[in-house]
Design a protein around this motif. Structure first.
Motif, PDB file in Angstrom:
ATOM      1  N   ASN A  77       0.796  -1.230   0.000  1.00 37.66           N
ATOM      2  CA  ASN A  77       0.000   0.000   0.000  1.00 37.66           C
ATOM      3  C   ASN A  77       0.830   1.283   0.000  1.00 37.66           C
ATOM      4  OD1 ASN A  77      -1.794  -2.141   1.884  1.00 37.66           O
ATOM      5  ND2 ASN A  77      -2.811  -1.189   0.140  1.00 37.66           N
ATOM      6  N   TRP A  78       2.066   1.187   0.416  1.00 40.48           N
ATOM      7  CA  TRP A  78       3.004   2.326   0.304  1.00 40.48           C
ATOM      8  C   TRP A  78       4.348   1.723  -0.092  1.00 40.48           C
ATOM      9  CZ3 TRP A  78       7.670   4.276   1.746  1.00 40.48           C
ATOM     10  CH2 TRP A  78       7.864   5.658   1.595  1.00 40.48           C
ATOM     11  N   VAL A  79       4.925   2.255  -1.164  1.00 40.52           N
ATOM     12  CA  VAL A  79       6.200   1.731  -1.669  1.00 40.52           C
ATOM     13  C   VAL A  79       7.121   2.918  -1.919  1.00 40.52           C
ATOM     14  CG1 VAL A  79       7.324   0.378  -3.483  1.00 40.52           C
ATOM     15  CG2 VAL A  79       4.942  -0.131  -2.876  1.00 40.52           C
ATOM     16  N   PRO A  89       4.937  11.782   6.771  1.00 39.49           N
ATOM     17  CA  PRO A  89       5.608  12.855   7.507  1.00 39.49           C
ATOM     18  C   PRO A  89       7.118  12.598   7.627  1.00 39.49           C
ATOM     19  CG  PRO A  89       4.311  11.475   9.005  1.00 39.49           C
ATOM     20  CD  PRO A  89       4.034  10.991   7.609  1.00 39.49           C
ATOM     21  N   HIS A  90       7.552  11.356   7.342  1.00 44.83           N
ATOM     22  CA  HIS A  90       8.961  11.008   7.549  1.00 44.83           C
ATOM     23  C   HIS A  90       9.756  11.143   6.252  1.00 44.83           C
ATOM     24  CE1 HIS A  90       7.738   9.822  11.476  1.00 44.83           C
ATOM     25  NE2 HIS A  90       6.839   9.003  10.954  1.00 44.83           N
ATOM     26  N   THR A  91      10.146  12.380   5.950  1.00 48.74           N
ATOM     27  CA  THR A  91      10.903  12.606   4.717  1.00 48.74           C
ATOM     28  C   THR A  91      12.407  12.526   4.977  1.00 48.74           C
ATOM     29  OG1 THR A  91      10.795  14.977   5.121  1.00 48.74           O
ATOM     30  CG2 THR A  91       9.108  14.039   3.665  1.00 48.74           C
ATOM     31  N   ALA A 142       5.271   5.898  12.662  1.00 57.34           N
ATOM     32  CA  ALA A 142       3.996   5.777  11.933  1.00 57.34           C
ATOM     33  C   ALA A 142       3.948   6.710  10.732  1.00 57.34           C
ATOM     34  CB  ALA A 142       2.845   6.070  12.872  1.00 57.34           C
ATOM     35  N   CYS A 143       3.504   6.124   9.632  1.00 59.76           N
ATOM     36  CA  CYS A 143       3.355   6.882   8.389  1.00 59.76           C
ATOM     37  C   CYS A 143       1.869   7.033   8.108  1.00 59.76           C
ATOM     38  CB  CYS A 143       4.091   6.109   7.310  1.00 59.76           C
ATOM     39  SG  CYS A 143       3.729   6.524   5.644  1.00 59.76           S
ATOM     40  N   SER A 144       1.108   5.939   8.360  1.00 53.01           N
ATOM     41  CA  SER A 144      -0.346   5.969   8.180  1.00 53.01           C
ATOM     42  C   SER A 144      -0.951   5.099   9.273  1.00 53.01           C
ATOM     43  CB  SER A 144      -0.686   5.403   6.808  1.00 53.01           C
ATOM     44  OG  SER A 144      -1.935   4.753   6.846  1.00 53.01           O
ATOM     45  N   ILE A 150       8.436  -0.848   2.179  1.00 54.74           N
ATOM     46  CA  ILE A 150       7.055  -1.135   1.758  1.00 54.74           C
ATOM     47  C   ILE A 150       6.179  -1.348   2.990  1.00 54.74           C
ATOM     48  CG2 ILE A 150       5.572  -2.630   0.350  1.00 54.74           C
ATOM     49  CD1 ILE A 150       7.988  -3.278  -1.343  1.00 54.74           C
ATOM     50  N   ASP A 151       5.022  -0.668   2.986  1.00 56.68           N
ATOM     51  CA  ASP A 151       4.051  -0.796   4.078  1.00 56.68           C
ATOM     52  C   ASP A 151       2.801  -1.476   3.545  1.00 56.68           C
ATOM     53  OD1 ASP A 151       5.767   0.793   5.496  1.00 56.68           O
ATOM     54  OD2 ASP A 151       4.451   2.542   5.576  1.00 56.68           O
ATOM     55  N   SER A 152       2.150  -2.249   4.420  1.00 60.73           N
ATOM     56  CA  SER A 152       0.893  -2.892   4.024  1.00 60.73           C
ATOM     57  C   SER A 152      -0.205  -2.607   5.034  1.00 60.73           C
ATOM     58  CB  SER A 152       1.101  -4.408   3.929  1.00 60.73           C
ATOM     59  OG  SER A 152      -0.127  -5.019   3.578  1.00 60.73           O
TER      60      SER A 152
HETATM   61  N1  SME Z   1       7.667   3.241   9.132  1.00 57.58           N
HETATM   62  C1  SME Z   1       8.977   3.713   8.805  1.00 57.58           C
HETATM   63  C2  SME Z   1       8.958   5.184   8.442  1.00 57.58           C
HETATM   64  C3  SME Z   1       8.705   5.429   7.010  1.00 57.58           C
HETATM   65  S1  SME Z   1       7.083   5.423   6.574  1.00 57.58           S
HETATM   66  O1  SME Z   1       6.557   4.091   6.833  1.00 57.58           O
HETATM   67  C4  SME Z   1       6.896   5.690   4.971  1.00 57.58           C
HETATM   68  C5  SME Z   1       9.924   3.460   9.984  1.00 57.58           C
HETATM   69  O2  SME Z   1       9.488   3.004  11.031  1.00 57.58           O
HETATM   70  O3  SME Z   1      11.109   3.724   9.827  1.00 57.58           O
END
Ligand code: SME
Length: 161
Positions: free
Chosen positions: A43-45, A70-72, A104-106, A129-131
């Motif tokens: 769902n996020w790549v 938010p994590h750029t 957390a991203c979403s 990649i997040d699911s």
């Molecule tokens: N979840 C990641 C941060 C990046 S976002 O998922 C896009 C982490 O714990 O490093």
């Protein structure tokens, strides 16, 4: 299409992309689109690239598909992303809520995989990649994501010669 057949299709498409991309940016952009569109649980790549010269060294968000995060910029001592880049090892988290490292991203994200990308044995970035599904990343997914990260590393190595 059966999941295995789909994975094989993605592998073929990846080989084609790696053979024809004009730049690493173009290759990474095409890869996030391919994986996000084809693999329904991805769902996020996105890619994060390591800026070693930054103080402290920083993972910088590169091409991605999915909701804005938010994590750029992620330091190496933070997040699942920092863990994968600093250890040089793939990290698979089946339940992000139970991992204290998780950034957390979403709120919909349930599981995550992060695979480092190497050039000449050194981590230069990673594929994240997040699911929305718990434990979405099987051994087969891990193979696919690791092979993808390897293809990007090989491309970067070739183009830096
Ligand atoms: N979840 C990641 C941060 C990046 S976002 O998922 C896009 C982490 O714990 O490093």
């Amino acid at each position: 299409m059966a999941p295995l057949a789909k994975t094989q299709e993605v592998w073929k498409a990846l080989d084609r992309l790696a053979a024809t991309a004009a730049s690493s940016e173009q290759l990474m952009t095409a890869i996030v689109k391919l994986l996000h569109e084809t693999m329904l649980k991805y769902n996020w790549v996105g890619f994060y690239m390591l800026e070693r010269e930054a103080n402290p060294p920083m993972l910088i968000l590169g091409p991605f598909q999915g909701a804005m995060t938010p994590h750029t910029r992620i330091p190496l001592n933070q997040g699942i992303c920092g863990a994968a880049a600093s250890t040089g090892k793939t990290v698979v988290v089946d339940d992000v809520k139970s991992d204290p490292r998780y950034l957390a991203c979403s709120i919909e994200t349930k599981s995550e995989i992060v695979v480092p990308i190497f050039v000449k044995g050194k981590v230069v970035g990673e594929l994240d990649i997040d699911s929305h599904f718990p434990a979405a990343f099987t051994t087969e997914d891990r193979d696919l994501v690791e092979r993808t990260a390897q293809a990007v590393g090989e491309f970067l190595e070739k183009s830096s010669r």
